[in-house]
Structures are given as C-alpha cells and as structure tokens.
Design a protein around this motif. Structure first.
Motif, PDB file in Angstrom:
ATOM      1  N   LYS A  92     -54.272 -41.605 -11.422  1.00  0.00           N
ATOM      2  CA  LYS A  92     -55.535 -41.674 -10.697  1.00  0.00           C
ATOM      3  C   LYS A  92     -56.543 -40.739 -11.346  1.00  0.00           C
ATOM      4  O   LYS A  92     -56.202 -39.662 -11.808  1.00  0.00           O
ATOM      5  N   SER A 127     -58.858 -46.778  -1.617  1.00  0.00           N
ATOM      6  CA  SER A 127     -57.924 -47.866  -1.368  1.00  0.00           C
ATOM      7  C   SER A 127     -58.246 -49.107  -2.185  1.00  0.00           C
ATOM      8  O   SER A 127     -57.518 -50.073  -2.149  1.00  0.00           O
ATOM      9  N   SER A 128     -59.374 -49.120  -2.926  1.00  0.00           N
ATOM     10  CA  SER A 128     -59.784 -50.294  -3.681  1.00  0.00           C
ATOM     11  C   SER A 128     -59.323 -50.196  -5.124  1.00  0.00           C
ATOM     12  O   SER A 128     -58.997 -49.125  -5.625  1.00  0.00           O
ATOM     13  N   PHE A 129     -59.301 -51.354  -5.815  1.00  0.00           N
ATOM     14  CA  PHE A 129     -58.970 -51.395  -7.230  1.00  0.00           C
ATOM     15  C   PHE A 129     -60.265 -51.245  -8.006  1.00  0.00           C
ATOM     16  O   PHE A 129     -61.128 -52.120  -7.994  1.00  0.00           O
ATOM     17  N   PHE A 186     -52.678 -50.179 -13.039  1.00  0.00           N
ATOM     18  CA  PHE A 186     -53.297 -51.360 -13.629  1.00  0.00           C
ATOM     19  C   PHE A 186     -52.815 -51.557 -15.052  1.00  0.00           C
ATOM     20  O   PHE A 186     -52.305 -50.623 -15.695  1.00  0.00           O
ATOM     21  N   ASN A 199     -59.896 -44.250 -13.166  1.00  0.00           N
ATOM     22  CA  ASN A 199     -59.162 -45.073 -12.204  1.00  0.00           C
ATOM     23  C   ASN A 199     -59.447 -44.518 -10.814  1.00  0.00           C
ATOM     24  O   ASN A 199     -58.716 -43.694 -10.290  1.00  0.00           O
ATOM     25  N   THR A 252     -54.962 -47.165  -8.131  1.00  0.00           N
ATOM     26  CA  THR A 252     -54.051 -48.311  -8.187  1.00  0.00           C
ATOM     27  C   THR A 252     -53.559 -48.498  -9.619  1.00  0.00           C
ATOM     28  O   THR A 252     -54.365 -48.540 -10.538  1.00  0.00           O
ATOM     29  N   GLY A 284     -59.564 -45.747  -7.690  1.00  0.00           N
ATOM     30  CA  GLY A 284     -58.708 -46.017  -6.540  1.00  0.00           C
ATOM     31  C   GLY A 284     -57.296 -45.524  -6.710  1.00  0.00           C
ATOM     32  O   GLY A 284     -56.556 -45.410  -5.731  1.00  0.00           O
ATOM     33  N   SER A 312     -50.961 -45.627 -14.574  1.00  0.00           N
ATOM     34  CA  SER A 312     -50.803 -45.378 -13.133  1.00  0.00           C
ATOM     35  C   SER A 312     -51.496 -44.109 -12.673  1.00  0.00           C
ATOM     36  O   SER A 312     -51.485 -43.778 -11.491  1.00  0.00           O
ATOM     37  N   GLN A 348     -50.216 -55.378  -8.844  1.00  0.00           N
ATOM     38  CA  GLN A 348     -49.838 -55.663  -7.456  1.00  0.00           C
ATOM     39  C   GLN A 348     -50.185 -57.091  -7.062  1.00  0.00           C
ATOM     40  O   GLN A 348     -49.448 -57.738  -6.314  1.00  0.00           O
ATOM     41  N   ASN A 382     -54.275 -56.320 -12.419  1.00  0.00           N
ATOM     42  CA  ASN A 382     -53.761 -55.601 -11.260  1.00  0.00           C
ATOM     43  C   ASN A 382     -52.318 -56.032 -11.044  1.00  0.00           C
ATOM     44  O   ASN A 382     -52.061 -57.153 -10.588  1.00  0.00           O
TER      45      ASN A 382
END
Length: 436
Positions: free
Chosen positions: A382, A313-315, A354, A348, A352, A350, A380, A418, A416
């Motif tokens: 993972k 769940s972390s960046f 970037f 990558n 997330t 998490g 994008s 987001q 990031n």
C-alpha cells in the motif's frame, strides 16, 4: 635567472641608447648598489612607464608575478606542477605560462594578500627624455624583501590550502549520492561556487563546473508523493530520484472542495488534515499541494474519495512524481543512446493487490514509443512503490528540445486479482534523462 638576464639586457640597452636619450630627473644622485646585482633575500624589479603612478603600479604587478612563480612553481597538485612550463620546440610557451599566472592571480589565495607596496625596502627612478622626439618616460626599480625562508613558508601554506580544497571537493562529490535534505543541495552549490573561485587549473576547474551542474540537476529530480492515512488526513513528502528527502519549507495546500486545511511537519513528512464535508461524490475532489524550491514549483494532486466512500477500500493505482530515464551510454555525435533504464513511481492508494501487465511510454525526443508487454508482475504494497524496467537496444534521439513543460505520455495496464478486471490507466508525467 631570467630576471638577471633581463637586467643585463637593460644595462646594454641603456648604454646603446645613451647617445639618443638624456636623464632629466632622478630620485637620487647615485645609482644604488642593488640595481646592478642579485641581492640575497630580495627581489629586484625594474619597469618602464609613462608616469610615476603607472610605474609604481607596474612594479607591484611584477613583484606579485615573481612571487607567484616562486611559490606556485614549487607546489604540486595531483602529481602535476601548478605552474609547469610547456616546452615548444625547445622554448617556453610564454602565452600558456602567462595564462597560468593570471589564473593564480585571480584565485583567492592568502599569500597574495600579504604583498604590499609598504614592504618595498628601496626604490630608484629616473626620468628620461628622447633627444630627437622630446618624449619622456620613467625607468623605475624597486627592492622588495622576499627571503628563502618566507618562500618555503608560503609554499607550505599553499600546499596545505590546496589539499584542503581538494578534500572539500571530494567530500561534495561523494555527498551527491547521499542527499538527505533539499537544503544540502543549496549548501553544496554555495561551496562549489567558492571552490570555482579557487581552482586555477583547467582540469579541476572543469571538475567543479561539472559537479555544480550535477547538483543543479537534482532539483529536476525532485517530486511530491503521498498517501491517505485515514479519513480527513493525508501525508505527503518529497522524493529525490524516488528516495525520500527532508525539506524545511512547508507546502501550500488548497482544495476545490475541502475546508479547514492545516499542514503539520512530521519527521521529514507533512501531515495535511482537512474537512471533506463539502466534497460531492459526482465531482473530482482533490487537494492541491505545492512546494516552492529553488525558484521552481513542485505540485501534486491528491484525489479525495471520501464523498463516495472511504478511499482506502477502493482499487486505485496512480502514477506520480517524475519518470527517470537513464541510458547506459550516449553517443551525442550520432544522437544514439543505448539500454534505457526506467523508474516509475506508483501510489497504490487503496492498498488492494494488483497486477501490472503492460507499460507504454511516448517521449517527445524519441520517434517510437517504448512498450513492455506481458510483464505479469504482482504488487501488494500500500502507498508508494517503485517500478523499474529496462528497454534494451539502441535508440535515436530526435532534434526536439525538451522543455520544462515536456511530459511523457503513455499508459499502464493493471489487473485486479480479486475481480480479474483489467484497467488501463493513462500516464502523463514530467521526466528527467541523462542524455540532454
């Protein structure tokens, strides 16, 4: 023809020196008829030595050389004669010719193994003394069977073997870009070692040596990467130039906090399970993964974030493996390289999305850093992804020698999307180049 001329000269010398020497012992009362003429389907070989044992050895050497010339001079390799003679001002370069014969003798050729003193049909020798100095030597001759039919058969055998070796080399040359397992590198090096013992011409011998070096360099292009599948489970694998490869050896995995570590092979990868109950949020927690391949250690640190929440769940975007630098052209004399292609592996963790805004690399052998600004690329995916960049222009390579412990230092600027936050991540990775 040259052997026939040699026999004539030997006879003339014997007549000229008869007054100065005398025969004190001989193997037969009468000189054999084959001594003074060419005999179909036989080699007639004559040598001079200080003892019978030395004479016997020299005769076999001469027979071997004569057969090599008879066979190899009729075998063509890539449109060129294996034992082609070089004309220098209308004469034969005997040194070059001798060198080629010596290389063929040292090669592991089947037809040379059939040459034996047991096949000698007849011999004749005489012990000669110099009347003035009283020194003695032996004149030794042998009659060895070697028919035209046998010569043709050996030529065909030689050509078939040579074609087989060339095919084997070409297959290894093509395979180097299609490696699927680390063990294939070792197998290829073993085959090339055998080919190096066979090829006796400089062109192909140098090709084999060059391909061996390229295969050895593959070990330097290996790196370890991986991703967390879920809490308490990490999957790692080996990369060759950024591409997945299988390996039979199981990695050794330790941790500064995790317990109950187990490693299980899974379809070319390795699944590592662990218990992070003793990993504390305020500490840097990791799995230390180590492979031992061809006497070298390949290491990777996978940072555990479970003590402070689920890592997924972390960046977290981390540079991994080895950096690959490939120049389009290299001028070694001027220490210049042109247009550097760069491949960077990122993890990558998490998942997330970037943005990659900038890259900076500082190499030990380049005086100035390589900098990319305003990249503005968005990723994008993972897990593992490849970032490729091209630094155009000419670069000067310094005298500094790259060691096994040399690293590229630098940084990457990430965004990031987001949150809009900008993060600068340090880069410190081993690397390989094509201009060493």
């Amino acid at each position: 023809m040259r052997r026939f001329i040699y026999l004539i000269c030997l006879c003339l010398l014997a007549i000229a020196s008869n007054a100065q020497t005398k025969v004190i012992e001989r193997s037969a009362k009468k000189l054999p008829e084959w001594m003074n003429t060419a005999v179909d389907d036989y080699l007639i070989v004559s040598v001079t030595a200080n003892s019978l044992a030395e004479a016997q050895a020299k005769v076999m050497d001469e027979i071997t050389e004569r057969i090599i010339r008879a066979v190899a001079s009729n075998v063509t390799v890539e449109q060129k004669s294996v034992l082609s003679e070089v004309n220098v001002n209308g004469s034969i370069d005997s040194k070059d010719d001798f060198s080629r014969v010596s290389k063929i003798r040292s090669a592991n050729l089947p037809f040379l193994k059939g040459i034996s003193s047991a096949k000698i049909a007849d011999i004749y020798w005489q012990k000669v003394q110099d009347k003035a100095t009283k020194r003695e030597h032996y004149d030794y001759s042998a009659k060895y069977p070697f028919s035209k039919a046998e010569q043709r058969a050996l030529v065909a055998q030689f050509e078939a073997l040579d074609a087989e070796k060339v095919t084997q080399y070409k297959a290894l040359e093509e395979k180097i870009n299609e490696i699927e397992a680390v063990e294939e590198i070792k197998n290829a090096l073993t085959e090339l070692e055998a080919l190096q013992g066979y090829f006796f011409d400089e062109v192909r011998l140098n090709q084999v040596k060059g391909l061996k070096e390229r295969y050895r360099q593959l070990y330097d292009a290996l790196s370890v990467t991986g991703t967390f599948l879920e809490e308490g489970k990490f999957q790692c694998q080996l990369l060759l130039d950024g591409n997945p490869v299988r390996v039979s050896s199981v990695p050794k995995v330790t941790s500064n906090c995790a317990a109950q570590i187990a490693v299980r092979p899974s379809e070319g990868r390795f699944v590592i399970t662990y218990d992070a109950i003793d990993c504390l949020p305020e500490e840097e927690n990791f799995l230390h993964i180590q492979f031992r391949i061809a006497g070298k250690r390949l290491e990777h640190k996978a940072y555990i974030r479970e003590a402070g929440g689920a890592e997924g769940s972390s960046f977290s975007v981390v540079p991994e493996g080895k950096l690959i630098f490939t120049a389009d052209s290299v001028l070694k004399a001027d220490r210049k390289i042109f247009n550097i292609h760069i491949r960077l592996t990122l993890n990558n963790r998490g998942g997330t999305p970037f943005g990659l805004k900038a890259l900076e690399f500082r190499m030990p052998e380049l005086s100035a850093p390589i900098v990319f600004d305003d990249i503005d690329a968005v990723y994008s995916t993972k897990g593992i992804l490849q970032v490729k960049a091209l630094a155009e222009g000419a670069f000067t390579v310094l005298e500094t020698k790259k060691s096994a412990f040399s690293f590229v230092q630098g940084a990457m600027t990430l965004v990031n999307p987001q949150s809009g936050a900008v993060e600068r991540v340090k880069i410190s990775l081993p690397y390989v180049t094509n201009w060493e």
